[in-house]
Design an enzyme around this catalytic site. Structure first.
Site, PDB file in Angstrom:
ATOM      1  N   GLY A 210       0.836  -1.208   0.000  1.00 21.93           N
ATOM      2  CA  GLY A 210       0.000   0.000   0.000  1.00 21.93           C
ATOM      3  C   GLY A 210       0.861   1.243   0.000  1.00 21.93           C
ATOM      4  O   GLY A 210       2.042   1.185  -0.347  1.00 21.93           O
ATOM      5  N   ASN A 211       0.295   2.361   0.380  1.00 21.86           N
ATOM      6  CA  ASN A 211       1.079   3.598   0.489  1.00 21.86           C
ATOM      7  C   ASN A 211       0.449   4.500   1.545  1.00 21.86           C
ATOM      8  O   ASN A 211      -0.545   4.136   2.166  1.00 21.86           O
ATOM      9  CB  ASN A 211       1.188   4.298  -0.872  1.00 21.86           C
ATOM     10  CG  ASN A 211      -0.179   4.647  -1.433  1.00 21.86           C
ATOM     11  OD1 ASN A 211      -0.908   5.444  -0.862  1.00 21.86           O
ATOM     12  ND2 ASN A 211      -0.552   3.999  -2.549  1.00 21.86           N
ATOM     13  N   TYR A 212       1.041   5.676   1.736  1.00 21.13           N
ATOM     14  CA  TYR A 212       0.655   6.540   2.862  1.00 21.13           C
ATOM     15  C   TYR A 212      -0.525   7.472   2.575  1.00 21.13           C
ATOM     16  O   TYR A 212      -0.813   8.348   3.378  1.00 21.13           O
ATOM     17  CB  TYR A 212       1.847   7.396   3.275  1.00 21.13           C
ATOM     18  CG  TYR A 212       3.018   6.604   3.801  1.00 21.13           C
ATOM     19  CD1 TYR A 212       2.922   5.924   5.008  1.00 21.13           C
ATOM     20  CD2 TYR A 212       4.212   6.541   3.096  1.00 21.13           C
ATOM     21  CE1 TYR A 212       3.992   5.203   5.505  1.00 21.13           C
ATOM     22  CE2 TYR A 212       5.296   5.823   3.581  1.00 21.13           C
ATOM     23  CZ  TYR A 212       5.182   5.151   4.786  1.00 21.13           C
ATOM     24  OH  TYR A 212       6.245   4.435   5.282  1.00 21.13           O
ATOM     25  N   SER A 213      -1.211   7.330   1.463  1.00 23.87           N
ATOM     26  CA  SER A 213      -2.303   8.270   1.169  1.00 23.87           C
ATOM     27  C   SER A 213      -3.397   8.167   2.237  1.00 23.87           C
ATOM     28  O   SER A 213      -3.865   7.075   2.561  1.00 23.87           O
ATOM     29  CB  SER A 213      -2.893   7.976  -0.211  1.00 23.87           C
ATOM     30  OG  SER A 213      -4.057   8.751  -0.398  1.00 23.87           O
ATOM     31  N   ALA A 278      -3.756   7.499  -4.894  1.00 21.06           N
ATOM     32  CA  ALA A 278      -2.382   7.015  -5.037  1.00 21.06           C
ATOM     33  C   ALA A 278      -2.492   5.516  -5.323  1.00 21.06           C
ATOM     34  O   ALA A 278      -2.623   4.699  -4.411  1.00 21.06           O
ATOM     35  CB  ALA A 278      -1.593   7.283  -3.762  1.00 21.06           C
TER      36      ALA A 278
END
Ligand code: PMT
Length: 401
Positions: A210-213, A278
Site C-alpha cells: 500500500g502507500n501513505y495516502s 495514489a
C-alpha cells in the site's frame, strides 16, 4: 447581483470582546441584501445588547429557548432549517468546544446542531487560548465535520498581548460568504467522478502492498465539488476520513483493479473525473489464500505484476466534452515528470505535488501544488489547507468547461 441577496443567515454571537465587530458584520450582511437572524449566547449579551442587534437586523434577537412571560417557544430546529448558512462570529473557545462535542446547553449550539446549511466559524480569543492543544483539536474536529473555519488574524489583542486570535475583519468574513455563495452552483447538474486514497494489493489475507495516502486531498475535492452542486461519485481506497456532504456517493474499494472497475462504471456519464488516488503501480501476481508463515519456508519471493493505469484507461476513452484531471506525486524532476504524465494519460490538467515540499503530499492537512494544463498554462497554488487547495483546483476545472 450580490451573492448574498436574499440569503437567510443565522449570525451566532458569543461572549467575547470581538462581539463589538459583530455589529459591523451584521450591518454589512444586511447591506448586501441578506436576511439575518441573530442568535446570541447568554455571555454574548454581556458584551453587546440585543436592542442594537434587533434594531439593525429588524428581527427580535434569539437567546433563550422560550420567552419567559409568554411561554413562546423558539425553535432551534426551524431556525436551522431556515438558514442558508450560519456564521458564528466571534466564536469563543468555550462555544467551539461545545460545538465540537455536541454540548447543547444554549440556543446557539442547539441551532448549530440542527443546521443543515454550511457553517462558518470565526474564532476570536487570546493567543494562548487559541494555540492551546484543546482549542486546536476542537477546531480540527469542527473542520472535519465540514464546517468552514475563518482563521483569526494576528495583531494586537484585548489582553494587551500580540499574536494570533483577532477575529477576522467583518469585511473579510463577508467576502468569504460571497465567494462561497457565488461558486455554490457552478457545478450544478454536473456529474463528477473522483478517486481518492491508497490502493491495497493483497499479498496474503493479512498483508498488502500500500502507500501513505490518507484520502484527505481527494475527499476535500469531493466536498468542494458537491458543495458547488455536483453529483459526486467518490471511488475510495481504504481511509479513515468520511465524506459529509449528502451529494457524495462513496464507493469503497481496495485494489487498483477494483478501483478501475468502479471508475469505468461511471466515467462514460461523468462530465469531470479527478484522479487523486495514489494507485499502487504493482500487485502481487499470486496472492496467497493463507497467511504466509514465517516458520515453514525460506524468505518468500513475491512476484509482482503491473496494475492497470486507471487515469490512462479513462484518458483513452475520454470524449471532447469531458474533463480528466490527474495528480502527480513526485520526488524529483517534478515538472518534467508531471508534463509527461499529462501527455501520456491524455489528461486536460495535472496537479503536481512534490514530496520535497514541507507540508505537501501524503497525510498532512495542507498541500502546495502546481496545476499544469494541456494548453501549456500553469497555476501555482501556495501552501494552504487541502480544502482551500481543492477550491483552487475546482476553480480551474470550472474555467475549462
Ligand atoms: O491522500 P492524501 O494523504 O491527502 O495525499 C494526497 C496525494 C499525495 C495522494 C495526492 O495529492 C496525489 O498526489 N495523488 C496522486 C498520487 C500518485 O499516485 O501519483 P502518480 O504520479 O503515481 O500517478 C499519476 C496519476 O495517475 C494520478 O492521477 C494517479 O491517480 C493515476 N494513476 C497512477 C497509477 C495507476 N496505476 N493508475 C492511475 O490512475
Amino acid at each position: 447581483m450580490n451573492a448574498l441577496q436574499g440569503k437567510h443567515i443565522v449570525l451566532g454571537i458569543c461572549g467575547g470582546i470581538a462581539a463589538y465587530k459583530s455589529v459591523t458584520l451584521l450591518r454589512l450582511l444586511i447591506k448586501a441584501g441578506a436576511e439575518v437572524q441573530v442568535v446570541i449566547t447568554p455571555a454574548g449579551k454581556e458584551f453587546i445588547t440585543p436592542v442594537t442587534l434587533s434594531a439593525l437586523s429588524h428581527k427580535p434577537v434569539v437567546s433563550e429557548f422560550f420567552t419567559a412571560n409568554t411561554g413562546e417557544w423558539h425553535s432551534h430546529v426551524d431556525l436551522g432549517l431556515w438558514a442558508d448558512c450560519m456564521v458564528i462570529a466571534p466564536a469563543t473557545a468555550s462555544t467551539i468546544g461545545k460545538m465540537a462535542h455536541g454540548i447543547a446547553d444554549n440556543m446557539l449550539v442547539t441551532t448549530y446542531l440542527s443546521a443543515k446549511s454550511p457553517v462558518f466559524v470565526a474564532p476570536a480569543m487570546d493567543l494562548d487560548m487559541m494555540r492551546h492543544p484543546s482549542t486546536q483539536a476542537n477546531l480540527a474536529l469542527l473542520a472535519s465535520y465540514g464546517n468552514h473555519i475563518i482563521e483569526p488574524a494576528s495583531g494586537y489583542l484585548a489582553s494587551g498581548l500580540e499574536g494570533k486570535g483577532r477575529m477576522e475583519e467583518p469585511e473579510n468574513i463577508v467576502s468569504h460568504l460571497e465567494s462561497y455563495f457565488s461558486r455554490t452552483c457552478d457545478l450544478s447538474g454536473k456529474k463528477v467522478l473522483i478517486t481518492a486514497g491508497p490502493t491495497y494489493e493483497k499479498i496474503d489475507p493479512v498483508r498488502f502492498i500500500g502507500n501513505y495516502s490518507s484520502g484527505k486531498m481527494g475527499y476535500a475535492l469531493a466536498e468542494e465539488c458537491a458543495s458547488r452542486g455536483a453529483e459526486v461519485t467518490l471511488v475510495s481506497g481504504p481511509v479513515s476520513v468520511k465524506a459529509t456532504h449528502p451529494g457524495i456517493n462513496t464507493v469503497p474499494v481496495e485494489s487498483a483493479r477494483e478501483m478501475l472497475a468502479e471508475s469505468e462504471k461511471v466515467f462514460s456519464h461523468s462530465d469531470i473525473a479527478i484522479m487523486c488516488a495514489a494507485v499502487a503501480d504493482y500487485a502481487p501476481a499470486n496472492p496467497s489464500d493463507h497467511k504466509i508463515k514465517r516458520e515453514h519456508q525460506d524468505v518468500p519471493v513475491i512476484t509482482l505484476v503491473k496494475n492497470p493505469d486507471i487515469a490512462a484507461t479513462l484518458g483513452a476513452e475520454k470524449r471532447d466534452n469531458q474533463r480528466l484531471v490527474g495528480f502527480a506525486l513526485e520526488t524529483d524532476n517534478e515538472a518534467v515528470n508531471a508534463a509527461e504524465k499529462l501527455r501520456k494519460k491524455n489528461l486536460d490538467m495535472i496537479v503536481l505535488n512534490s514530496m520535497r515540499d514541507k507540508g505537501a503530499g501524503f497525510g498532512v492537512d495542507t498541500n502546495k501544488v502546481a496545476i499544469f494544463k494541456a494548453d501549456g498554462d500553469c497555476v501555482d497554488v501556495p501552501l494552504k489547507s487541502k480544502s482551500e487547495v481543492a477550491v483552487d483546483i475546482v476553480n480551474e476545472i470550472v474555467k475549462s468547461l
